[in-house]
Design an enzyme around this catalytic site. Sequence first.
Site, PDB file in Angstrom:
ATOM      1  CB  VAL A 161      -0.978   0.033   1.189  1.00  0.00           C
ATOM      2  CG1 VAL A 161      -1.983  -1.099   1.110  1.00  0.00           C
ATOM      3  CG2 VAL A 161      -0.235   0.023   2.525  1.00  0.00           C
ATOM      4  CB  SER A 182      -6.147   0.545  16.768  1.00  0.00           C
ATOM      5  OG  SER A 182      -5.755   0.076  18.055  1.00  0.00           O
ATOM      6  CE1 TYR A 223      -1.068  -0.531  14.975  1.00  0.00           C
ATOM      7  CE2 TYR A 223      -2.141   0.143  17.009  1.00  0.00           C
ATOM      8  CZ  TYR A 223      -2.139  -0.602  15.847  1.00  0.00           C
ATOM      9  OH  TYR A 223      -3.212  -1.412  15.546  1.00  0.00           O
ATOM     10  CB  ALA A 224      -1.215   5.539  19.698  1.00  0.00           C
ATOM     11  CB  ALA A 225       0.588   9.150  16.185  1.00  0.00           C
ATOM     12  CB  SER A 226      -0.442   5.546  12.417  1.00  0.00           C
ATOM     13  OG  SER A 226      -0.701   4.306  13.058  1.00  0.00           O
ATOM     14  CE  LYS A 227      -3.938   0.827  12.848  1.00  0.00           C
ATOM     15  NZ  LYS A 227      -4.527   0.313  11.590  1.00  0.00           N
TER      16      LYS A 227
END
Length: 256
Positions: free
Chosen positions: A59, A133, A146-150
């Site tokens: 992607v 998430s 990860y949290a920032a991206s979600k």
Amino acid sequence: MPRLEGKTALVTGAATGIGRATALLLAKHGARVVLFGLGETELQGAAAEAGGLAVHGDVTQAADIATAIGACGARLDILVNAAGLIIPDQPANVSDHVWAKTLDVNLTGTMRVCRAALPLLRQRGGAIVNIASVAAFNASPDSASYAASKAAVVAYTRSLAYAHGADGIRANAVAPGWVRTPMSDYEMRLLAEQNGTTPDAESQAIERRIALGRMAEPAEIAACCLFLVSDEASFVTGAVLVADGGGRAPTQHRAV
């Protein structure tokens, strides 16, 4: 008649986990499914089981995305973005490389696929589901990128919903908690190494913090996606469906 008879669906991250389960469920309900992802052997196996078409690709690569969109043919009714990764990190030591890679897959990859799919989706209207998430709302010290991206996936999905509602396109997000996938298996191994325990012990500790006392199976998250892309959710857009088994109380470790 099957709920999705005559519709074409594109699912990213379709080789394993939530993406695979979603592709199989959409196919079971009558959709023609294009499965897009990495892990060529697993992807081909999933496509064979779904009676769909496998497109091996990334992607983060525009050419691969174009191939996947082209494989959909003249119509696209459903898009589920399930491709994602996690690299544990902390705010004080996250590297530029990890931050960029995580956002490139989880957020920018989702945006790129949606952007490429919009011309087809506009023709008849359709439904987009982006896998976010509960980390978007309950981050932990070990999941900065990860949290920032979600969290950004949630915001982007709402932007999509309001920008393209007039085109007949609905866009929603699913925010899973812990799910038994290869990603969570990887995390259990990391926690076991960190804590001097075993992956099973770490899984059991996490499950004690979940109201239902267990992790989800990928098929349970796939069922949420099925609802959101179906006509039963015809007035649902810009929403976030949290599916975490009642595990959103703040905890030491991330809920996926």
